[in-house]
Each structure stands twice: as structure tokens, then as C-alpha cells.
Design a protein around this motif. Structure first.
Motif, mmCIF file in Angstrom:
data_model
loop_
_atom_site.group_PDB
_atom_site.id
_atom_site.type_symbol
_atom_site.label_atom_id
_atom_site.label_comp_id
_atom_site.label_asym_id
_atom_site.label_seq_id
_atom_site.Cartn_x
_atom_site.Cartn_y
_atom_site.Cartn_z
ATOM 1 N N GLU A 263 23.915 -4.044 64.780
ATOM 2 C CA GLU A 263 23.856 -2.635 64.388
ATOM 3 C C GLU A 263 23.340 -2.481 62.962
ATOM 4 O OE1 GLU A 263 26.518 0.969 65.732
ATOM 5 O OE2 GLU A 263 27.726 -0.796 65.247
ATOM 6 N N GLU A 266 19.782 -2.221 63.102
ATOM 7 C CA GLU A 266 19.387 -0.854 63.520
ATOM 8 C C GLU A 266 19.491 0.115 62.349
ATOM 9 O OE1 GLU A 266 21.583 0.523 66.976
ATOM 10 O OE2 GLU A 266 21.413 -1.464 67.876
ATOM 11 N N ASP A 269 16.423 -0.228 60.298
ATOM 12 C CA ASP A 269 15.256 0.401 60.931
ATOM 13 C C ASP A 269 15.303 1.916 60.806
ATOM 14 O OD1 ASP A 269 14.311 -2.048 61.608
ATOM 15 O OD2 ASP A 269 14.950 -1.975 63.710
ATOM 16 N N CYS A 270 16.513 2.455 60.987
ATOM 17 C CA CYS A 270 16.673 3.901 60.916
ATOM 18 C C CYS A 270 16.382 4.398 59.494
ATOM 19 C CB CYS A 270 18.099 4.248 61.338
ATOM 20 S SG CYS A 270 18.449 5.997 61.272
#
Ligand code: GLY
Ligand code: MN
Ligand code: MN
Length: 439
Positions: A263, A266, A269-270
Motif C-alpha cells: 500500500e 500505492e 503512485d497516488c
């Protein structure tokens, strides 16, 4: 490091700066401006010198960042004059020299001790730390002159752009070497050494000390004191590091996840996507304050998307809670200063644009100028002391604390690029540099 760019580019730079500084002489009734490169400084109760850092006003003209006790005189009219110390010195390495093809920008005199120029300085201003010529207090670093110089710095010449591109190119290669060292489970110190080797610069040459935080240390905004032993587990890595070329800095941050399917990966990336949206929103003439405000909304959207907060992104910003997770500014002008002076100036005469009450430490409050180079560096961090304060506040219920616990061992994420703001568009100098290495 010094890189010999085309002589035309450099001569054009000096010509442009000469016009600007001579206009300042005219406006302020000065016979000229003397800029000292600086002097070596000896450490307290010791005979060792601190690493020499050249005066930024000198670096704006000359790439001789290691050449202390040298002077540039810009007369109100005529060619700038460079005074170079050539005293015998058996202790130190030969002094840095200007590339031969750049020397015609100046008339050059050599001296031993100090140049004999006191008579020339009667109506001149001096910029430097040491007042070597015992000028009056009014002549030394006058604020009216510094405002004008600090303000014009945002309108960068093509030479300055090229120096910052080179500083990004060298830093991108070094960032990739540091990333490789992280995935090889190196210590923070080993990562730093990998960075330095790949960047072709020594520690003393860096525009600022490397920030290289593993795991929880990624939450320490300026983590300078590095562990020499690797941690038991490598989870996350935040590196903020640049290179200096001809006195001009790059200032780049990347965050990496050891487990690419986590996570935390992620989250990177976000945040990276939001950072690129922020970059895309910048326009010449746009407001740096508005960019900062927008960055708070975007970071709050990241918090909302990852269920770290229980409230909407908008209310997270309005309540001031976003500052717990994102406690610094969106960026700053970049050049001979890493944090460029004058970002709060609304005009060259010193009119200040105050930061908004909610963000009192914002460095740039003015409009983006065409030609300026600015960093864009949003982040989301899990900083124990700030979280503890939030937990004991009225806003505690707006936070999903178990989710905070999940991310605490990863420290945080920051992504920082250097962006050239053009008349009709942007150049993301940092992304272009990484692309050259196929990333
Ligand atoms: N490297 C310090 C900063 O990003 O401002
Ligand atoms: Mn940085
Ligand atoms: Mn920065």
C-alpha cells in the motif's frame, strides 16, 4: 562541479546581468557594485577552515565557487572587472580558473593580499560578508540593492536554465544509484556514498546535505544525520538530494517502496500523480500562494483516498488538519540559492507580499515569472510529534488512527521536481533528466 557550457551562452548571461546591475547603479546613484566571493572561515578554537561556500551574489556571475578572496566590480558603465588573488599558496590546490573562452566577459586583474581599489569604491555598494575594504555601514549590503537583485533573480537567463538542467541530469543519475543501493539493502550512509560517487561530487560540493531516510526516518523532513548500519528491514526510502553545477543547484526528492505491491507503493503512485497535476497547473503570472493552497487540497485527497482521514478532503484543509500530514511549503525558487531569496517580493523596490495566516512560513508568495525555476514538492508524512498533538485535539475523531499506525513504519512520501516556467508552457527539468536514463 564546473561544466564549460558554450561561451556564447555565458557571455550573453554576463551581458544581461551587466545591463541589470548597471540599471540598479543608475537608480541608486552608485558608482558601481563590488561583490566579494567570500573568505575562508576558521572554526572556533581550531586552525581548520569550514568548507568554503561562495557568496551567492558572486555565484550569480561566476562559476568560481571555490575561489575565496576574489572580487567582481561592476562599474556604473563599462565592462565588469574581475580581481583574482594570485598570492603564493603552497598549502592548497591550485585555484579554480574561468574557462579560457569565458574570460572575455571581464577585464581581469591579479593581486596579492587585497587589490588596491579603495579609491574606486567611494560611491560604490559592497555585497559580501567581510567588508575587506572597510567601507561605511551604508555601503555594505544595502537592502535597497539586495531587493533589486533578489527580485531580478527569478528572471533567469538561458545560461542559468542550462546550468540547472545539467545539475538535474547529474542528480538524476545519482538518484538512480541511490535507489539501487536501497534495493540492495544498504545503510543510509552507504546510500549517500553511492549517491556521491554517481553524482561526481564530494560532500562539500553538494548544494545541501543529502537527506536519505529509511523507514520511519522518511518522516524527518531534513534527516541529515545518517545511520551507518542498515535497518533490520527495508520498507521505504525518501531521498532529497541535488547537485551544484557552476553554482546552480538542483533539488530533487524521490520516494521508493521496497515492496512494489504494498500500500505504501500505492501511496507513492497516488502522490506522484497529484504532484504532476500540481506541476501542470502552474502558469507564468499564476500565484504561488494559490499553488500552495491547491497542494493542500490534493494532499488531503490522498489522505481521503487511503482512508487515513474520516472527513472530506475539503474539511481536512479548512480545519488546518492537512498541515499535520503536510507541514511544509509547496516549493521555492531555485538557482544560486537552493531556497531562493526574494520569493516574498512583489516588486524590485522591496514591497513584501505576506504569506497567508494559515501558512506563515511559505517562502514564495509572489506570482510565477516567465523564466523562473521553481520546485514542486508536496508530501504526506507520519510525524509522531505532530500526530500526538492532533490526537489530543478536537480534530482527533477526523482521523482513522489504525490507518495511521499502518503507515507510521514507512515515514512518509515526498516527490520534488524542478520546473522551468516558460511564457507558453512548462519544462519539467527533473522528469526530462530522469527520462534520459529511461525512467
Ligand atoms: N532540500 C530542501 C528542500 O527541498 O527544500
Ligand atoms: Mn529538496
Ligand atoms: Mn526544495
Amino acid at each position: 562541479m564546473m561544466i564549460e557550457l558554450s561561451a556564447d551562452l555565458y557571455l550573453q548571461h554576463v551581458s544581461e546581468k551587466t545591463q541589470r546591475f548597471q540599471a540598479f547603479c543608475n537608480e541608486l546613484n552608485l558608482s558601481g557594485i563590488l561583490i566579494s566571493s567570500g573568505q575562508q572561515q576558521i572554526q572556533f578554537m581550531d586552525d581548520m577552515a569550514y568548507p568554503f561556500r561562495a557568496n551567492v551574489y558572486f555565484k550569480e556571475w561566476l562559476p568560481l565557487v571555490k575561489r575565496y578572496n576574489s572580487f567582481l566590480f561592476i562599474p556604473a558603465t563599462g565592462k565588469p572587472h574581475l580581481y583574482l588573488d594570485v598570492s603564493e599558496d603552497i598549502w592548497h590546490t591550485e585555484r579554480q580558473k574561468l574557462p579560457v573562452n569565458w574570460q572575455s566577459a571581464f577585464t581581469v586583474s591579479e593581486f596579492e593580499g587585497l587589490p588596491d581599489i579603495k579609491d574606486v569604491l567611494k560611491q560604490a555598494a559592497y555585497l559580501g560578508e567581510h567588508n575587506e575594504f572597510e567601507l561605511t555601514k551604508e555601503q555594505c549590503n544595502p537592502l535597497s540593492l539586495r531587493h533589486k537583485i533578489d527580485y531580478q533573480r527569478r528572471f533567469k537567463t538561458a545560461y542559468e536554465h542550462e546550468c540547472i538542467r545539467h545539475a538535474n541530469h547529474a542528480a538524476a543519475a545519482a538518484h538512480l544509484a541511490a535507489k539501487d543501493a536501497f534495493y540492495e539493502k544498504a545503510s543510509e550512509l552507504e546510500i549517500k556514498l553511492a549517491y556521491l560517487a554517481a553524482s561526481g561530487q564530494s560532500d562539500d560540493d553538494m548544494p545541501y546535505s543529502i537527506i536519505a531516510g529509511l523507514n520511519e526516518h522518511a518522516a524527518i523532513l531534513h534527516h541529515f544525520i545518517l545511520d551507518s548500519s542498515p535497518p533490520d528491514e527495508h520498507r521505504s526510502f525518501l531521498i532529497d538530494a541535488g547537485v551544484e553545477v557552476n553554482g546552480y543547484a538542483s533539488d530533487i526528492t524521490r520516494s521508493w517502496a521496497f515492496d512494489g505491491s504494498s500500500e505504501y507503493a500505492e501511496l507513492i503512485d497516488c502522490l506522484d500523480a497529484r504532484q504532476q497535476e500540481l506541476v501542470a497547473s502552474i502558469r507564468a503570472g499564476g500565484s504561488a500562494i494559490e499553488l500552495h493552497e491547491l497542494s493542500h487540497l490534493k494532499m488531503a485527497e490522498v489522505l481521503e483516498q487511503f482512508s487515513i482521514i474520516n472527513c472530506s478532503a475539503e474539511s481536512c484543509v479548512v480545519s488546518g488538519m492537512s498541515a499535520t500530514f503536510y507541514p511544509h511549503g509547496i516549493g521555492h525558487g531555485l538557482g544560486v540559492n537552493v531556497h531562493e531569496l526574494g520569493g516574498y517580493l512583489g516588486n524590485p523596490d522591496g514591497a513584501e507580499i505576506p504569506p497567508p495566516a494559515a501558512y506563515p512560513r511559505l517562502r514564495n508568495t509572489s506570482q510565477f515569472a516567465a523564466g523562473a525555476v521553481h520546485t514542486v514538492e508536496p508530501g504526506v508524512y507520519f510525524i509522531p510529534s505532530l500526530l500526538a498533538r492532533l490526537k489530543s485535539s478536537d480534530l482527533a475523531n477526523s482521523v482513522n488512527w489504525p490507518r495511521v499506525e499502518t503507515f507510521l513504519p514507512f515515514g512518509g512520501v515526498r516527490i520534488e521536481d524542478n520546473v522551468l516556467i516558460g511564457e507558453d508552457g512548462l519544462e519539467n527539468i527533473t522528469r526530462a533528466a530522469f527520462q534520459k536514463y529511461a525512467l
